[in-house]
Design a protein around this motif. Sequence first.
Motif, PDB file in Angstrom:
ATOM      1  N   GLY A  92       3.273  -1.976   0.646  1.00  0.00           N
ATOM      2  CA  GLY A  92       4.563  -1.865  -0.029  1.00  0.00           C
ATOM      3  C   GLY A  92       5.372  -0.667   0.427  1.00  0.00           C
ATOM      4  N   VAL A 140       3.973  -5.290  -5.480  1.00  0.00           N
ATOM      5  CA  VAL A 140       3.467  -4.166  -4.690  1.00  0.00           C
ATOM      6  C   VAL A 140       4.619  -3.253  -4.251  1.00  0.00           C
ATOM      7  N   SER A 200       5.304   0.701  -5.114  1.00  0.00           N
ATOM      8  CA  SER A 200       5.548   1.696  -4.076  1.00  0.00           C
ATOM      9  C   SER A 200       6.830   2.482  -4.343  1.00  0.00           C
ATOM     10  N   SER A 220      -0.424   2.457  -5.505  1.00  0.00           N
ATOM     11  CA  SER A 220       0.158   1.913  -4.269  1.00  0.00           C
ATOM     12  C   SER A 220      -0.250   2.739  -3.053  1.00  0.00           C
ATOM     13  N   TYR A 227      -2.144   0.039  -1.166  1.00  0.00           N
ATOM     14  CA  TYR A 227      -1.109  -0.845  -0.638  1.00  0.00           C
ATOM     15  C   TYR A 227      -0.211  -0.197   0.416  1.00  0.00           C
TER      16      TYR A 227
END
Length: 360
Positions: free
Chosen positions: A173, A283, A287, A342, A346
């Motif tokens: 993300g 996601v 972020s 995140s 991610y």
Amino acid sequence: MKNKKVAVIGTVGLPAKYGGFETLVEHLVKNLNKNFDFTVYCSSISYKNKPRTYNKVRLVYLPLSANGKSSIPYDILSIIHSLFYADVILVLGVSGAFILPFIKIFTGKKIITNIDGLEWKRDKWGNLAKKYLKLQEKIAVNFSHNVVVDNKGIQKHVEKVYNKKSSLIAYGGDHVFKKQLQNHTIKMFNIPKEYAFKVCRIEPENNIHVVLKAFAQTNFNLIIVGNWNNNEYGKTLKMKYKNYNNVFLLDPIYDQIKLNELRSNCYLYIHGHSAGGTNPSLVEAMSLELPILAFDVSYNRYTTQQEALYFKNEIELVNNLNLIQRDNTILKINSAKMKAISLKYYTWKLISERYKTLLD
């Protein structure tokens, strides 16, 4: 030593401009094109200009749509073409999975399939389509050398139903950045000073009806961006709620800069998705360090590590909004947790490294 040749099947193409799989491929090839020779299959219908390379990646065009029913021949033709050169076939989605047994049995190609969410559960498909997709999922799981899932909930499903192990690799993300809301954007869309925000396809499984019913009972401003005129569900909701002073129903915004301005500056991100696995838009919101209020299903809880706020119906959603109104520190705590998660799980660097392990 020569790089392995990797064929990427199942996306609209590059440069990414459609959805989660396309964004995934954009960042995979960006991070891994020194390690592998990628070929990405693209729909010529979706691109006016058709460059033969992009970011050092070879592009091959097919005169078919990559979505809907035509995704089946689109994927099949892509896979057959890839057999003439590829060492590894990375298949995103299961539309054409029925060809995989033949590929695995009669060729030495390595097959990696990302089965996406549990597509056969989505309300938008009819009974016949659901049965087809469920069968393709079964074939993909049983005849791929590696199966990729994007959510712990789907991983558990694969293990329980098929007794198979899978690789859990979500989405990154960190390609999105906060952007200050511009005056011309505020005027263009008549944006209120403070607002909750939601962007999605206008379908029942995204629970737009629940979200609208809840916000209509409050004085909280809500902006929803979506394709309201694509079906009766959307048209009915738009007609019902268009005159509420605190509800702003915007048509699709294809300018990603403007869309990101609106999303970046909301005080609360509403995620109503109830189907699929790890949703890329969720996601991305994490972020951006946005507070998350998500529909209470296992997929969303796994993605947010049980640290977001959740709702199962409009009553719980209203209760959460009232709780936030009484104590706004809840949002600060929530957003900080989402950002931390995140950064840990991610980022595209992490996601790319996990795919690299499978492709090697």
